[in-house]
Design a protein around this motif. Structure first.
Motif, PDB file in Angstrom:
ATOM      1  N   LYS A 328      36.782 -30.976  12.594  1.00  9.15           N
ATOM      2  CA  LYS A 328      37.826 -29.946  12.662  1.00  9.15           C
ATOM      3  C   LYS A 328      38.129 -29.306  11.308  1.00  9.15           C
ATOM      4  CE  LYS A 328      40.148 -31.358  16.812  1.00  9.15           C
ATOM      5  NZ  LYS A 328      41.192 -32.206  17.354  1.00  9.15           N
ATOM      6  N   LYS A 329      37.488 -29.792  10.264  1.00  9.62           N
ATOM      7  CA  LYS A 329      37.826 -29.281   8.926  1.00  9.62           C
ATOM      8  C   LYS A 329      37.093 -27.974   8.630  1.00  9.62           C
ATOM      9  CE  LYS A 329      40.200 -32.887   7.663  1.00  9.62           C
ATOM     10  NZ  LYS A 329      41.623 -32.795   7.692  1.00  9.62           N
ATOM     11  N   LYS A 330      37.813 -27.103   7.962  1.00 10.50           N
ATOM     12  CA  LYS A 330      37.197 -25.853   7.524  1.00 10.50           C
ATOM     13  C   LYS A 330      36.514 -26.114   6.175  1.00 10.50           C
ATOM     14  CE  LYS A 330      36.692 -21.341   7.528  1.00 10.50           C
ATOM     15  NZ  LYS A 330      35.831 -20.682   8.508  1.00 10.50           N
ATOM     16  N   ILE A 331      35.231 -25.739   6.086  1.00  9.85           N
ATOM     17  CA  ILE A 331      34.490 -25.966   4.835  1.00  9.85           C
ATOM     18  C   ILE A 331      34.003 -24.630   4.275  1.00  9.85           C
ATOM     19  CG2 ILE A 331      32.475 -27.113   3.790  1.00  9.85           C
ATOM     20  CD1 ILE A 331      32.554 -29.111   6.138  1.00  9.85           C
ATOM     21  N   PHE A 332      34.274 -24.387   2.988  1.00  8.40           N
ATOM     22  CA  PHE A 332      33.680 -23.235   2.297  1.00  8.40           C
ATOM     23  C   PHE A 332      32.534 -23.770   1.434  1.00  8.40           C
ATOM     24  CE2 PHE A 332      37.564 -20.114   1.854  1.00  8.40           C
ATOM     25  CZ  PHE A 332      37.604 -20.000   3.235  1.00  8.40           C
ATOM     26  N   ILE A 333      31.361 -23.151   1.534  1.00 13.16           N
ATOM     27  CA  ILE A 333      30.239 -23.574   0.670  1.00 13.16           C
ATOM     28  C   ILE A 333      30.269 -22.731  -0.602  1.00 13.16           C
ATOM     29  CG2 ILE A 333      27.735 -23.828   0.499  1.00 13.16           C
ATOM     30  CD1 ILE A 333      27.647 -23.794   3.551  1.00 13.16           C
ATOM     31  N   ILE A 334      30.293 -23.417  -1.744  1.00  9.92           N
ATOM     32  CA  ILE A 334      30.377 -22.705  -3.021  1.00  9.92           C
ATOM     33  C   ILE A 334      29.110 -22.980  -3.821  1.00  9.92           C
ATOM     34  CG2 ILE A 334      31.821 -22.360  -5.095  1.00  9.92           C
ATOM     35  CD1 ILE A 334      33.645 -22.315  -2.682  1.00  9.92           C
ATOM     36  N   ILE A 335      28.415 -21.928  -4.232  1.00  4.64           N
ATOM     37  CA  ILE A 335      27.294 -22.115  -5.164  1.00  4.64           C
ATOM     38  C   ILE A 335      27.817 -21.742  -6.549  1.00  4.64           C
ATOM     39  CG2 ILE A 335      24.896 -21.532  -5.709  1.00  4.64           C
ATOM     40  CD1 ILE A 335      25.129 -22.607  -2.899  1.00  4.64           C
ATOM     41  N   ILE A 356      29.606 -18.186  -7.241  1.00  2.00           N
ATOM     42  CA  ILE A 356      30.582 -18.066  -8.329  1.00  2.00           C
ATOM     43  C   ILE A 356      30.038 -18.622  -9.639  1.00  2.00           C
ATOM     44  CG2 ILE A 356      32.541 -18.354  -6.721  1.00  2.00           C
ATOM     45  CD1 ILE A 356      32.983 -21.117  -8.070  1.00  2.00           C
ATOM     46  N   SER A 357      30.699 -18.264 -10.714  1.00  2.00           N
ATOM     47  CA  SER A 357      30.499 -18.971 -11.968  1.00  2.00           C
ATOM     48  C   SER A 357      31.893 -19.380 -12.421  1.00  2.00           C
ATOM     49  CB  SER A 357      29.838 -18.058 -13.014  1.00  2.00           C
ATOM     50  OG  SER A 357      29.929 -18.704 -14.264  1.00  2.00           O
ATOM     51  N   ALA A 358      32.201 -20.671 -12.181  1.00  2.00           N
ATOM     52  CA  ALA A 358      33.556 -21.160 -12.498  1.00  2.00           C
ATOM     53  C   ALA A 358      33.813 -21.037 -13.993  1.00  2.00           C
ATOM     54  CB  ALA A 358      33.700 -22.604 -12.040  1.00  2.00           C
ATOM     55  N   LYS A 359      32.750 -21.251 -14.772  1.00  2.00           N
ATOM     56  CA  LYS A 359      32.920 -21.225 -16.229  1.00  2.00           C
ATOM     57  C   LYS A 359      33.292 -19.824 -16.719  1.00  2.00           C
ATOM     58  CE  LYS A 359      30.467 -22.764 -20.358  1.00  2.00           C
ATOM     59  NZ  LYS A 359      29.311 -23.563 -20.791  1.00  2.00           N
ATOM     60  N   TYR A 360      32.637 -18.816 -16.178  1.00  2.00           N
ATOM     61  CA  TYR A 360      32.879 -17.446 -16.668  1.00  2.00           C
ATOM     62  C   TYR A 360      33.783 -16.634 -15.741  1.00  2.00           C
ATOM     63  CZ  TYR A 360      29.215 -18.918 -19.791  1.00  2.00           C
ATOM     64  OH  TYR A 360      28.504 -19.626 -20.718  1.00  2.00           O
ATOM     65  N   GLY A 361      34.166 -17.227 -14.629  1.00  2.00           N
ATOM     66  CA  GLY A 361      35.143 -16.570 -13.748  1.00  2.00           C
ATOM     67  C   GLY A 361      34.533 -15.674 -12.682  1.00  2.00           C
ATOM     68  N   TYR A 362      33.219 -15.527 -12.676  1.00  2.00           N
ATOM     69  CA  TYR A 362      32.593 -14.634 -11.689  1.00  2.00           C
ATOM     70  C   TYR A 362      32.840 -15.150 -10.247  1.00  2.00           C
ATOM     71  CZ  TYR A 362      28.990 -12.491  -8.835  1.00  2.00           C
ATOM     72  OH  TYR A 362      28.339 -11.851  -7.817  1.00  2.00           O
ATOM     73  N   GLY A 363      33.303 -14.287  -9.388  1.00  2.00           N
ATOM     74  CA  GLY A 363      33.477 -14.628  -7.962  1.00  2.00           C
ATOM     75  C   GLY A 363      34.706 -15.476  -7.641  1.00  2.00           C
ATOM     76  N   VAL A 364      35.460 -15.886  -8.675  1.00  2.00           N
ATOM     77  CA  VAL A 364      36.599 -16.794  -8.417  1.00  2.00           C
ATOM     78  C   VAL A 364      37.746 -16.048  -7.714  1.00  2.00           C
ATOM     79  CG1 VAL A 364      38.340 -18.298  -9.479  1.00  2.00           C
ATOM     80  CG2 VAL A 364      35.980 -18.365 -10.274  1.00  2.00           C
ATOM     81  N   ASN A 365      37.982 -14.791  -8.107  1.00  2.00           N
ATOM     82  CA  ASN A 365      39.055 -14.031  -7.451  1.00  2.00           C
ATOM     83  C   ASN A 365      38.756 -13.792  -5.982  1.00  2.00           C
ATOM     84  OD1 ASN A 365      40.736 -13.930  -9.559  1.00  2.00           O
ATOM     85  ND2 ASN A 365      40.058 -11.912 -10.306  1.00  2.00           N
ATOM     86  N   ASN A 366      37.484 -13.503  -5.700  1.00  2.00           N
ATOM     87  CA  ASN A 366      37.094 -13.301  -4.303  1.00  2.00           C
ATOM     88  C   ASN A 366      37.320 -14.590  -3.505  1.00  2.00           C
ATOM     89  OD1 ASN A 366      35.816 -12.236  -2.000  1.00  2.00           O
ATOM     90  ND2 ASN A 366      33.935 -13.323  -2.573  1.00  2.00           N
ATOM     91  N   LEU A 367      36.949 -15.717  -4.123  1.00  2.00           N
ATOM     92  CA  LEU A 367      37.161 -17.009  -3.465  1.00  2.00           C
ATOM     93  C   LEU A 367      38.663 -17.223  -3.185  1.00  2.00           C
ATOM     94  CD1 LEU A 367      36.179 -19.827  -2.552  1.00  2.00           C
ATOM     95  CD2 LEU A 367      36.376 -20.587  -4.925  1.00  2.00           C
ATOM     96  N   LEU A 368      39.483 -16.895  -4.172  1.00  2.00           N
ATOM     97  CA  LEU A 368      40.934 -17.059  -4.000  1.00  2.00           C
ATOM     98  C   LEU A 368      41.466 -16.191  -2.851  1.00  2.00           C
ATOM     99  CD1 LEU A 368      42.922 -17.262  -7.352  1.00  2.00           C
ATOM    100  CD2 LEU A 368      43.158 -18.694  -5.338  1.00  2.00           C
TER     101      LEU A 368
END
Ligand SMILES: Nc1nc2c(ncn2[C@@H]2O[C@H](COP(=O)(O)OP(=O)(O)OP(=O)(O)O)[C@@H](O)[C@H]2O)c(=O)[nH]1
Ligand SMILES: [Mg+2]
Length: 454
Positions: A328-335, A356-368
């Motif tokens: 029942k859990k919702k899973i987001f796959i993050i590369i 995403i690139s967590a280190k440089y911030g790429y794609g993090v806003n979209n994830l949020l």
């Protein structure tokens, strides 16, 4: 704890310096005490239900210039005589006034004792009392909204309506009981079944609202999981916008889970950084950390499953096995580490993936934004839906449903005498929510969570 013939006093504002502080006195001697220590500017007599400006004095020494608010019973918060002293917020003044009032025979209030007295004196019911604690603790738009609804008594009204329906049911069955020896059959079983169905349906709606209520009150929990070193802690820090977790290129850096919260658009999120899952480890401490990761997954509303390379088969296998374990859990796959990945990413089977690139911030806003969107879907409510947020209420409603189901199941097979016992038990469980049925242990458990002065 239930003795309330004593006059109690407490500082009702947070401890420390402030522009003003409020000291509350409640009980039979409140007026007597204030008359002894207060000297009005207007030389008027101290009157009930008024506000007066003057000095508090000890012997002949002036302590502070204060405003006093006088509430005569029963028209007060506790239903007793109340005096509220609004004084200057110096720590010395607050403590001095407190000790002067204690010297006059009042005693220090226990946590939540003012609200407990309000409950005992019939000013509020138990679920309204609990919502007062909720409103004091409310941090977000939603936790405030649910608490204010409950203070207004909306839940109490619904419970009273349902109890009335259950009493109707009971009287029909007990009517049958009265005539059972005369071999008459008055019960319209179909009618009873319909009544039971409607009551259970309403209670089930309340039960369902608890998941939403709880998530919005305590925060929607989002676990960040994955193998060691994939960048979970880096993503956690990026989401929180500060360096909360230690980041390093040594696998196994995060040993125990770390939790922190963030409020986005009035909704509280609890992000959880977890120990990397390494099923081959022999390290005892690492194993304990991984066990805790699984515990957190189990309690999460959303899982961010982080990977740092593009081995599609591996990703699919891992996500599939996690989903089977927690269907029942919702899973987001993050590369993550997308800045290092040169290959193009294709969608993996049916699942959407986040690059995403967590280190440089790429794609993090979209994830949020997607996390916020998910939370909105999860917590979407009709405007007038009543939401419960207390585990105590949830458990009581569940028990009430259990006994009503039992009645429904046994309607044709057991004697009305036994049916009536189960209906009464269900009724008692509803009474526990509003406090019509209660005991001292329940009360002390509820009110001990309050602060002193409330
Ligand atoms: N190039 C690049 N490096 C990253 C990125 N995200 C994290 N890293 C690096 O990857 C290493 C591991 O990062 P962590 O955030 O500690 O990884 P973790 O998943 O928390 O690791 P454990 O706590 O050991 O399970 C660090 O050296 C980070 O700087 C990214 O987006 N790009
Ligand atoms: Mg880590």
């Amino acid at each position: 704890m239930l003795k309330n013939d004593e006059t109690i006093v407490a500082i009702a504002t947070p401890s420390g310096y402030g522009a003003i502080a409020v000291i509350r006195i409640s009980g039979n001697n409140s007026m007597k005490i204030i008359k002894k220590i207060f000297c009005s500017f207007s030389k008027k007599k101290i009157e009930k239900n008024s506000i007066q400006l003057g000095y508090i004095k000890e012997k002949n020494q002036l302590i502070d210039k204060v405003l006093i608010f006088l509430f005569k019973k029963p028209k007060s918060y506790t239903g007793e005589d109340i005096v509220e002293i609004s004084c200057h917020g110096s720590i010395y003044i607050q403590n001095k006034l407190l000790s002067i009032i204690l010297d006059q025979g009042a005693r220090l209030a226990n946590p939540g004792e003012f609200t407990l007295r309000a409950f005992i004196n019939g000013k509020i019911d138990l679920c309204q009392a609990e919502s007062i604690l909720d409103i004091v603790n409310s941090e977000t738009f939603f936790s405030h909204k649910f608490a204010i609804n409950q203070i207004r008594g909306n839940l109490s009204i619904l419970i009273r309506k349902l109890s009335k329906k259950i009493i109707n049911l009971l009287s029909l069955i007990e009517f049958e009981l009265d005539f059972s020896e005369e071999n008459c059959n008055f019960i319209n079983y179909l009618e009873l079944k319909k009544m039971l169905y409607n009551i259970i349906k309403k209670l089930k709606t309340l039960i369902r609202s608890f998941k939403i209520g709880n998530a919005l009150k305590n925060g929607i929990s989002v676990s960040i999981i994955g193998c060691p070193n994939v960048g979970k802690s880096t993503l956690f820090n990026k989401l929180l916008k500060y360096e909360r977790s230690i980041v390093s290129n040594i696998a196994g850096t995060t040993r125990n889970y770390i939790e922190d919260s963030l409020i986005i658009n009035g909704i509280k999120f609890r992000f959880i950084d977890t120990a990397g899952i390494n099923n081959n480890t022999k390290d005892y401490i690492e194993k304990l950390g991984i066990k805790k990761t699984y515990n957190k997954i189990n309690k999460s509303d959303l899982i961010l499953y982080v990977f740092d390379d593009l081995n599609e088969k591996f990703i699919f296998k891992e996500v599939k096995s996690l989903q089977e374990k927690y269907p029942k859990k919702k899973i987001f796959i993050i590369i993550n580490k997308y800045d290092l990945i040169k290959k193009k990413i294709k969608p993996i089977n049916y699942k959407k993936i986040f690059k995403i690139s967590a280190k440089y911030g790429y794609g993090v806003n979209n994830l949020l934004s997607e996390i916020t969107f998910f939370s909105k879907k999860m917590t979407s409510l009709k405007e007038r839906t009543l939401v419960i947020t207390q585990t105590r209420h949830y458990e009581s409603f569940k028990k009430a449903i259990f006994y009503l189901y039992k009645v429904k199941k046994n309607l044709y097979s057991i004697s009305p005498e036994f049916l009536s016992i189960d209906i009464r038990t269900a009724l008692d469980y509803l009474g526990k929510v509003t406090g019509e049925v209660t005991n001292e242990d329940i009360l002390s458990n509820i009110f001990s969570k309050f602060c002193i002065g409330k």
